[in-house]
Design a protein around this motif. Structure first.
Motif, PDB file in Angstrom:
ATOM      1  N   LYS A 228      36.723  58.467  35.108  1.00 38.72           N
ATOM      2  CA  LYS A 228      37.578  58.453  33.920  1.00 38.72           C
ATOM      3  C   LYS A 228      36.717  58.686  32.679  1.00 38.72           C
ATOM      4  O   LYS A 228      35.715  58.000  32.474  1.00 38.72           O
ATOM      5  CB  LYS A 228      38.291  57.104  33.824  1.00 38.72           C
ATOM      6  N   PRO A 229      37.095  59.642  31.809  1.00 33.12           N
ATOM      7  CA  PRO A 229      36.296  59.911  30.603  1.00 33.12           C
ATOM      8  C   PRO A 229      36.220  58.686  29.689  1.00 33.12           C
ATOM      9  O   PRO A 229      37.209  57.978  29.499  1.00 33.12           O
ATOM     10  CB  PRO A 229      37.048  61.044  29.912  1.00 33.12           C
ATOM     11  N   LEU A 230      35.048  58.469  29.147  1.00 28.64           N
ATOM     12  CA  LEU A 230      34.830  57.356  28.223  1.00 28.64           C
ATOM     13  C   LEU A 230      34.859  57.868  26.790  1.00 28.64           C
ATOM     14  O   LEU A 230      34.336  58.946  26.501  1.00 28.64           O
ATOM     15  CB  LEU A 230      33.472  56.704  28.495  1.00 28.64           C
ATOM     16  N   PRO A 231      35.457  57.097  25.887  1.00 26.74           N
ATOM     17  CA  PRO A 231      35.472  57.527  24.484  1.00 26.74           C
ATOM     18  C   PRO A 231      34.078  57.365  23.865  1.00 26.74           C
ATOM     19  O   PRO A 231      33.425  56.341  24.030  1.00 26.74           O
ATOM     20  CB  PRO A 231      36.486  56.588  23.832  1.00 26.74           C
ATOM     21  N   LEU A 232      33.664  58.387  23.174  1.00 32.56           N
ATOM     22  CA  LEU A 232      32.367  58.374  22.492  1.00 32.56           C
ATOM     23  C   LEU A 232      32.605  58.443  20.989  1.00 32.56           C
ATOM     24  O   LEU A 232      33.574  59.035  20.527  1.00 32.56           O
ATOM     25  CB  LEU A 232      31.514  59.564  22.938  1.00 32.56           C
ATOM     26  N   HIS A 233      31.692  57.839  20.228  1.00 35.44           N
ATOM     27  CA  HIS A 233      31.800  57.844  18.769  1.00 35.44           C
ATOM     28  C   HIS A 233      30.843  58.848  18.128  1.00 35.44           C
ATOM     29  O   HIS A 233      31.144  59.407  17.083  1.00 35.44           O
ATOM     30  CB  HIS A 233      31.549  56.439  18.216  1.00 35.44           C
ATOM     31  N   ALA A 234      29.695  59.054  18.764  1.00 33.08           N
ATOM     32  CA  ALA A 234      28.695  59.995  18.249  1.00 33.08           C
ATOM     33  C   ALA A 234      27.739  60.364  19.380  1.00 33.08           C
ATOM     34  O   ALA A 234      27.509  59.565  20.288  1.00 33.08           O
ATOM     35  CB  ALA A 234      27.921  59.377  17.091  1.00 33.08           C
ATOM     36  N   VAL A 235      27.197  61.571  19.306  1.00 39.78           N
ATOM     37  CA  VAL A 235      26.242  62.030  20.312  1.00 39.78           C
ATOM     38  C   VAL A 235      25.129  62.813  19.612  1.00 39.78           C
ATOM     39  O   VAL A 235      25.399  63.710  18.814  1.00 39.78           O
ATOM     40  CB  VAL A 235      26.908  62.933  21.386  1.00 39.78           C
ATOM     41  N   LYS A 236      23.892  62.441  19.928  1.00 41.77           N
ATOM     42  CA  LYS A 236      22.726  63.148  19.410  1.00 41.77           C
ATOM     43  C   LYS A 236      21.912  63.624  20.613  1.00 41.77           C
ATOM     44  O   LYS A 236      21.653  62.850  21.536  1.00 41.77           O
ATOM     45  CB  LYS A 236      21.880  62.223  18.539  1.00 41.77           C
ATOM     46  N   VAL A 237      21.518  64.894  20.584  1.00 40.54           N
ATOM     47  CA  VAL A 237      20.740  65.473  21.682  1.00 40.54           C
ATOM     48  C   VAL A 237      19.406  65.942  21.119  1.00 40.54           C
ATOM     49  O   VAL A 237      19.361  66.660  20.123  1.00 40.54           O
ATOM     50  CB  VAL A 237      21.487  66.662  22.332  1.00 40.54           C
ATOM     51  N   LEU A 238      18.326  65.506  21.754  1.00 39.02           N
ATOM     52  CA  LEU A 238      16.988  65.928  21.353  1.00 39.02           C
ATOM     53  C   LEU A 238      16.411  66.787  22.467  1.00 39.02           C
ATOM     54  O   LEU A 238      16.271  66.332  23.599  1.00 39.02           O
ATOM     55  CB  LEU A 238      16.084  64.722  21.094  1.00 39.02           C
ATOM     56  N   PHE A 239      16.119  68.041  22.143  1.00 41.12           N
ATOM     57  CA  PHE A 239      15.473  68.946  23.084  1.00 41.12           C
ATOM     58  C   PHE A 239      13.975  68.845  22.848  1.00 41.12           C
ATOM     59  O   PHE A 239      13.497  69.162  21.770  1.00 41.12           O
ATOM     60  CB  PHE A 239      15.941  70.390  22.850  1.00 41.12           C
ATOM     61  N   ARG A 240      13.239  68.387  23.865  1.00 41.59           N
ATOM     62  CA  ARG A 240      11.786  68.234  23.752  1.00 41.59           C
ATOM     63  C   ARG A 240      11.101  69.162  24.728  1.00 41.59           C
ATOM     64  O   ARG A 240      11.428  69.171  25.912  1.00 41.59           O
ATOM     65  CB  ARG A 240      11.381  66.794  24.038  1.00 41.59           C
ATOM     66  N   HIS A 241      10.164  69.931  24.219  1.00 41.26           N
ATOM     67  CA  HIS A 241       9.374  70.789  25.094  1.00 41.26           C
ATOM     68  C   HIS A 241       8.287  69.923  25.715  1.00 41.26           C
ATOM     69  O   HIS A 241       7.625  69.163  25.010  1.00 41.26           O
ATOM     70  CB  HIS A 241       8.764  71.948  24.299  1.00 41.26           C
ATOM     71  N   PRO A 242       8.090  70.002  27.038  1.00 42.90           N
ATOM     72  CA  PRO A 242       7.117  69.114  27.692  1.00 42.90           C
ATOM     73  C   PRO A 242       5.678  69.302  27.254  1.00 42.90           C
ATOM     74  O   PRO A 242       4.896  68.370  27.307  1.00 42.90           O
ATOM     75  CB  PRO A 242       7.247  69.452  29.175  1.00 42.90           C
ATOM     76  N   ALA A 243       5.295  70.485  26.820  1.00 41.15           N
ATOM     77  CA  ALA A 243       3.884  70.738  26.548  1.00 41.15           C
ATOM     78  C   ALA A 243       3.505  70.649  25.078  1.00 41.15           C
ATOM     79  O   ALA A 243       2.379  70.307  24.760  1.00 41.15           O
ATOM     80  CB  ALA A 243       3.495  72.109  27.088  1.00 41.15           C
ATOM     81  N   TYR A 244       4.419  70.978  24.185  1.00 45.25           N
ATOM     82  CA  TYR A 244       4.064  70.939  22.770  1.00 45.25           C
ATOM     83  C   TYR A 244       5.307  70.655  21.955  1.00 45.25           C
ATOM     84  O   TYR A 244       6.405  71.055  22.297  1.00 45.25           O
ATOM     85  CB  TYR A 244       3.395  72.239  22.320  1.00 45.25           C
ATOM     86  N   GLU A 245       5.100  69.934  20.866  1.00 47.15           N
ATOM     87  CA  GLU A 245       6.229  69.438  20.089  1.00 47.15           C
ATOM     88  C   GLU A 245       6.736  70.400  19.023  1.00 47.15           C
ATOM     89  O   GLU A 245       7.747  70.140  18.395  1.00 47.15           O
ATOM     90  CB  GLU A 245       5.864  68.101  19.463  1.00 47.15           C
TER      91      GLU A 245
ATOM     92  N   GLY B  43      13.206  78.197  29.427  1.00 43.50           N
ATOM     93  CA  GLY B  43      12.066  77.418  29.877  1.00 43.50           C
ATOM     94  C   GLY B  43      12.479  76.017  30.269  1.00 43.50           C
ATOM     95  O   GLY B  43      13.659  75.697  30.397  1.00 43.50           O
ATOM     96  N   VAL B  44      11.484  75.176  30.462  1.00 41.59           N
ATOM     97  CA  VAL B  44      11.707  73.790  30.864  1.00 41.59           C
ATOM     98  C   VAL B  44      11.831  72.921  29.616  1.00 41.59           C
ATOM     99  O   VAL B  44      11.051  73.064  28.673  1.00 41.59           O
ATOM    100  CB  VAL B  44      10.544  73.288  31.747  1.00 41.59           C
ATOM    101  N   TRP B  45      12.804  72.018  29.623  1.00 46.01           N
ATOM    102  CA  TRP B  45      13.037  71.114  28.496  1.00 46.01           C
ATOM    103  C   TRP B  45      13.288  69.703  29.019  1.00 46.01           C
ATOM    104  O   TRP B  45      13.831  69.521  30.103  1.00 46.01           O
ATOM    105  CB  TRP B  45      14.267  71.550  27.693  1.00 46.01           C
ATOM    106  N   ILE B  46      12.895  68.740  28.218  1.00 46.06           N
ATOM    107  CA  ILE B  46      13.301  67.355  28.447  1.00 46.06           C
ATOM    108  C   ILE B  46      14.382  67.086  27.416  1.00 46.06           C
ATOM    109  O   ILE B  46      14.154  67.235  26.223  1.00 46.06           O
ATOM    110  CB  ILE B  46      12.126  66.377  28.282  1.00 46.06           C
ATOM    111  N   VAL B  47      15.566  66.732  27.897  1.00 47.80           N
ATOM    112  CA  VAL B  47      16.708  66.514  27.023  1.00 47.80           C
ATOM    113  C   VAL B  47      16.976  65.011  26.955  1.00 47.80           C
ATOM    114  O   VAL B  47      17.186  64.368  27.980  1.00 47.80           O
ATOM    115  CB  VAL B  47      17.958  67.262  27.542  1.00 47.80           C
TER     116      VAL B  47
END
Length: 165
Positions: free
Chosen positions: A93-110, A135-139
């Motif tokens: 069942k979908p949960l209500p969300l109020h805000a979402v922030k996504v940070l895409f981080r490159h594993p090797a360099y910032e 490429g590869v990302w840490i999300v």
């Protein structure tokens, strides 16, 4: 018995040149191979202060165990220049969300890191326009679902042609 003439083989300047060229050729070849492997593989996570990060590890691990016990499932989609995220409970069942922030981080360099704030979209999902480089990302996703702390969803993903693979 026949007399055989032995011709002594001399070590000439040409032999020395070939030896030196062979030696340095192997050294340069190994260096190029190692540099290529290092630049195309995951080199680790960049943090500002490794000591501080190590001190926070146990707390973050405990928060992760508490969060995993909820059984919630996050759905992240990246395609056609759009990032979408939704959260559902263990029953789907979908949960209500109020805000979402996504940070895409490159594993090797910032230098490639990018934070994206998602806005409310259709249903209980949040979305924003963003196309991460291939490429590869840490999300790292922080979703405000009404808990004391944001629901944290961290994953390692591969982007190819602008979409999650």
């Amino acid at each position: 018995m026949s007399a055989r003439s032995q011709k002594s083989r001399e070590f000439t300047g040409r032999h020395m040149l070939l030896t030196i060229l062979g030696f340095f050729g192997v050294v340069i070849g190994v260096n190029v191979t190692m540099a290529t492997l290092a630049s195309t593989s995951w080199t680790g996570l960049v943090v500002e202060n490794t000591y501080v990060a190590s001190q926070q590890f146990n707390r973050k691990a405990e928060e992760g165990r508490i969060q995993a016990a909820l059984g919630w499932i996050g759905k992240l989609t990246i395609a056609w220049g759009e990032v979408r995220y939704g959260l559902s409970d263990a029953a789907g069942k979908p949960l209500p969300l109020h805000a979402v922030k996504v940070l895409f981080r490159h594993p090797a360099y910032e230098a490639e890191d990018k934070a994206v704030i998602l806005a409310s979209a259709a249903g209980q999902e949040f979305a924003a326009q963003h196309t991460p480089k291939d490429g590869v990302w840490i999300v790292e996703i922080d979703a405000d679902a009404g808990l004391a702390e944001p629901y944290r969803d961290v994953r390692r993903i591969m982007i190819s042609k602008g979409a999650i693979q």
